[in-house]
Design a protein around this motif. Structure first.
Motif, mmCIF file in Angstrom:
data_model
loop_
_atom_site.group_PDB
_atom_site.id
_atom_site.type_symbol
_atom_site.label_atom_id
_atom_site.label_comp_id
_atom_site.label_asym_id
_atom_site.label_seq_id
_atom_site.Cartn_x
_atom_site.Cartn_y
_atom_site.Cartn_z
ATOM 1 N N ALA A 73 -5.704 -44.118 -91.206
ATOM 2 C CA ALA A 73 -6.607 -44.135 -90.056
ATOM 3 C C ALA A 73 -6.476 -42.846 -89.253
ATOM 4 O O ALA A 73 -7.480 -42.234 -88.853
ATOM 5 C CB ALA A 73 -6.307 -45.344 -89.174
ATOM 6 N N ALA A 76 -8.318 -39.986 -90.584
ATOM 7 C CA ALA A 76 -9.777 -40.089 -90.395
ATOM 8 C C ALA A 76 -10.169 -40.036 -88.917
ATOM 9 O O ALA A 76 -11.331 -40.252 -88.582
ATOM 10 C CB ALA A 76 -10.273 -41.393 -91.012
ATOM 11 N N GLY A 77 -9.197 -39.761 -88.029
ATOM 12 C CA GLY A 77 -9.497 -39.707 -86.601
ATOM 13 C C GLY A 77 -9.708 -41.074 -85.994
ATOM 14 O O GLY A 77 -10.461 -41.230 -85.027
ATOM 15 N N VAL A 78 -9.045 -42.087 -86.550
ATOM 16 C CA VAL A 78 -9.205 -43.476 -86.105
ATOM 17 C C VAL A 78 -7.894 -43.949 -85.479
ATOM 18 O O VAL A 78 -6.805 -43.659 -86.003
ATOM 19 C CB VAL A 78 -9.591 -44.395 -87.287
ATOM 20 C CG1 VAL A 78 -9.668 -45.847 -86.841
ATOM 21 C CG2 VAL A 78 -10.916 -43.940 -87.894
ATOM 22 N N ARG A 79 -7.974 -44.678 -84.383
ATOM 23 C CA ARG A 79 -6.797 -45.251 -83.733
ATOM 24 C C ARG A 79 -6.923 -46.770 -83.720
ATOM 25 O O ARG A 79 -8.023 -47.310 -83.807
ATOM 26 C CB ARG A 79 -6.638 -44.723 -82.310
ATOM 27 C CG ARG A 79 -7.816 -45.001 -81.380
ATOM 28 C CD ARG A 79 -7.682 -44.223 -80.086
ATOM 29 N NE ARG A 79 -8.811 -44.430 -79.186
ATOM 30 C CZ ARG A 79 -9.965 -43.780 -79.237
ATOM 31 N NH1 ARG A 79 -10.158 -42.871 -80.189
ATOM 32 N NH2 ARG A 79 -10.934 -44.016 -78.373
ATOM 33 N N TRP A 104 -10.104 -51.174 -84.553
ATOM 34 C CA TRP A 104 -10.021 -49.807 -85.044
ATOM 35 C C TRP A 104 -11.129 -49.017 -84.362
ATOM 36 O O TRP A 104 -12.294 -49.417 -84.377
ATOM 37 C CB TRP A 104 -10.181 -49.775 -86.558
ATOM 38 C CG TRP A 104 -9.151 -50.598 -87.273
ATOM 39 C CD1 TRP A 104 -9.222 -51.929 -87.568
ATOM 40 C CD2 TRP A 104 -7.876 -50.149 -87.751
ATOM 41 N NE1 TRP A 104 -8.082 -52.345 -88.211
ATOM 42 C CE2 TRP A 104 -7.224 -51.273 -88.339
ATOM 43 C CE3 TRP A 104 -7.217 -48.918 -87.745
ATOM 44 C CZ2 TRP A 104 -5.966 -51.185 -88.908
ATOM 45 C CZ3 TRP A 104 -5.955 -48.823 -88.323
ATOM 46 C CH2 TRP A 104 -5.346 -49.948 -88.895
ATOM 47 N N ARG A 106 -12.987 -45.245 -83.592
ATOM 48 C CA ARG A 106 -13.232 -43.858 -84.006
ATOM 49 C C ARG A 106 -14.088 -43.187 -82.945
ATOM 50 O O ARG A 106 -15.181 -43.661 -82.630
ATOM 51 C CB ARG A 106 -13.934 -43.870 -85.367
ATOM 52 C CG ARG A 106 -14.258 -42.513 -85.946
ATOM 53 C CD ARG A 106 -14.976 -42.706 -87.265
ATOM 54 N NE ARG A 106 -15.565 -41.481 -87.784
ATOM 55 C CZ ARG A 106 -16.513 -41.438 -88.708
ATOM 56 N NH1 ARG A 106 -16.985 -42.576 -89.219
ATOM 57 N NH2 ARG A 106 -16.995 -40.282 -89.124
ATOM 58 N N VAL A 180 -14.126 -48.644 -90.151
ATOM 59 C CA VAL A 180 -14.889 -47.632 -89.414
ATOM 60 C C VAL A 180 -14.856 -46.271 -90.108
ATOM 61 O O VAL A 180 -15.562 -45.349 -89.691
ATOM 62 C CB VAL A 180 -14.379 -47.495 -87.960
ATOM 63 C CG1 VAL A 180 -14.582 -48.785 -87.207
ATOM 64 C CG2 VAL A 180 -12.917 -47.068 -87.929
ATOM 65 N N ASP A 181 -14.049 -46.135 -91.169
ATOM 66 C CA ASP A 181 -13.993 -44.875 -91.915
ATOM 67 C C ASP A 181 -15.023 -44.816 -93.032
ATOM 68 O O ASP A 181 -15.160 -43.791 -93.696
ATOM 69 C CB ASP A 181 -12.595 -44.676 -92.509
ATOM 70 C CG ASP A 181 -12.230 -45.798 -93.480
ATOM 71 O OD1 ASP A 181 -12.708 -46.937 -93.283
ATOM 72 O OD2 ASP A 181 -11.458 -45.532 -94.432
ATOM 73 N N THR A 193 -21.951 -41.030 -88.212
ATOM 74 C CA THR A 193 -21.107 -39.854 -87.998
ATOM 75 C C THR A 193 -21.422 -39.214 -86.654
ATOM 76 O O THR A 193 -20.512 -38.816 -85.909
ATOM 77 C CB THR A 193 -21.321 -38.832 -89.123
ATOM 78 O OG1 THR A 193 -20.971 -39.425 -90.374
ATOM 79 C CG2 THR A 193 -20.477 -37.590 -88.894
ATOM 80 N N ALA A 196 -19.955 -41.296 -83.885
ATOM 81 C CA ALA A 196 -18.511 -41.068 -83.762
ATOM 82 C C ALA A 196 -18.212 -39.770 -83.025
ATOM 83 O O ALA A 196 -17.200 -39.655 -82.325
ATOM 84 C CB ALA A 196 -17.867 -41.053 -85.143
ATOM 85 N N PRO A 207 -9.174 -49.758 -92.360
ATOM 86 C CA PRO A 207 -9.819 -48.696 -93.134
ATOM 87 C C PRO A 207 -10.088 -49.112 -94.575
ATOM 88 O O PRO A 207 -9.248 -49.729 -95.234
ATOM 89 C CB PRO A 207 -8.798 -47.546 -93.071
ATOM 90 C CG PRO A 207 -8.037 -47.796 -91.812
ATOM 91 C CD PRO A 207 -7.956 -49.277 -91.674
#
Length: 381
Positions: A73, A76-79, A104, A106, A180-181, A193, A196, A207
């Motif tokens: 995650a 991919a810039g996901v928290r 999740w 983004r 979300v990825d 995209t 995001a 993910p």
């Protein structure tokens, strides 16, 4: 939120299906760490499930690698945002045992802050041109008023609402029924995209996870709980958008509907909703008046101002006393207006100067323009 708690919730996000209230009850009663450990290490089934179901959950748990999910995650810039984190939107707690184990996220903005002033705009995937126009207009107008537009990222109304908000330079959140990825639908990869980059993409599935019909339905409860109200733009009787609106009502949120043609099957579900507890809205002003703070009122609705509206009441009574066709004497007009002959004559000369009447010998008649104005004022045109 400890690291152990976070890892346990990541594990549960892979093991439990969205909206699993039995699992949610376990988390509430025993804690996420104890539930995850029981699933991974084995033991007797927890209350509320059969042995077969328990073994199925244990089979999922055996494959989970929460550290790897968090690492993937992050790349991919996901928290991962959990209950108790500063970014957690407290209104999701209204879902009770159906609350997500975590979300999740983004995108850069704070989900909690954005959710405080947000509205959902949802509707049919196969919408009409009218539906797409109304959704985009609502998205843009809400964004211009400082509201966050939340939708599901789907084709049709969802996509139009997102694009309207983005086009106005505003804020929008897409709540997905998958990881979300991996943007879904694929045709909206570019749109999601962009969301995001300019807003937020949110989901409760880890993910790489894929969408299923039940996950779309459960996703809708997140949209309903996250926002102050849900606007439905075009929806057939079995539309998932109606599920979102009804969930909003159950949670004490506002449900709103944009009406369409009575003959349109795509508006039938909206109209059915409006026959119940939903409120009819036609623009962002009416939406904000309902969900906004005190004083955020929609502009007063009224028809166009006609020239006759600017006359004083006595002159309007004399004007109304003239026949629609032909002429009438001042005495006849005076009786019709309930005034004296001298007053009627004075008013008639005033009306002639303003272009409302003409004099023909001893009689008076309406000008062509005045006939249109009078008929419009009486609703006869």
């Amino acid at each position: 939120m400890t690291d152990e708690e976070r890892l346990a919730r990541v594990t549960l996000s892979r093991v439990l299906e969205p909206g699993d209230e039995t699992g949610g009850r376990w988390v509430r009663e025993y804690g996420a760490v104890a539930v995850a450990r029981r699933l991974v290490d084995g033991g007797d089934p927890l209350p509320g499930v059969t042995y077969t179901r328990w073994e199925g959950l244990r089979g999922r748990a055996a494959l989970v690698r929460p550290e790897r999910d968090l690492e993937r995650a992050g790349e991919a810039g996901v928290r991962y945002v959990c209950p108790g984190d500063g970014e957690w939107p407290a209104q999701l707690d209204d879902l009770g045992d159906g609350r997500p184990t975590g979300l999740w996220v983004r995108g850069r903005p704070s989900l909690r802050m954005w959710a405080l002033r947000s509205v959902a705009v949802v509707g049919a995937r196969a919408c009409t041109e009218y539906g797409a126009h109304m959704a985009a207009t609502l998205g843009a107008e809400l964004a211009e008023r400082g509201w966050v537009v939340v939708s599901g990222g789907a084709y049709g109304v969802d996509g139009a609402a997102h694009r309207g908000a983005l086009g106005a330079g505003g804020a929008t959140v897409a709540v997905l029924a998958c990881g979300v990825d991996r943007p879904y639908p694929r045709g909206h990869t570019q749109l999601i995209t962009r969301i995001a980059e300019q807003g937020l993409v949110v989901g409760e599935l880890p993910p790489g996870d894929h969408p299923t019909p039940s996950r779309f339905i459960q996703r809708n409860r997140i949209i309903a709980a996250l926002t102050r109200g849900t606007v439905v733009v075009e929806a057939a009787y079995r539309s998932g958008a109606l599920v979102t609106a009804r969930a909003a009502l159950r949670l004490g949120r506002f449900a709103m509907g944009v009406p369409g043609p009575a003959t349109s099957g795509l508006s039938a579900g909206v109209h059915e909703l409006l026959r119940g507890e939903a409120v009819l809205v036609s623009d962002a002003g009416e939406v904000v008046e309902l969900v906004g703070d005190m004083g955020e009122l929609a502009p007063e609705r009224r028809g166009p101002v006609l020239p006759r509206d600017l006359l004083d009441p006595a002159a309007r009574r004399v004007l109304s006393a003239l026949p629609g066709r032909g002429t009438a004497t001042a005495d006849v007009i005076a009786r019709g207006a309930g005034t004296t002959g001298d007053d009627a004559i004075g008013r008639l000369y005033e009306l002639r100067a303003l272009g409302f009447v003409e004099r023909h010998g001893d009689g008076w008649k309406l000008t062509r323009q005045a006939m249109i104005s009078v008929h419009e004022g009486h609703g006869r045109c």
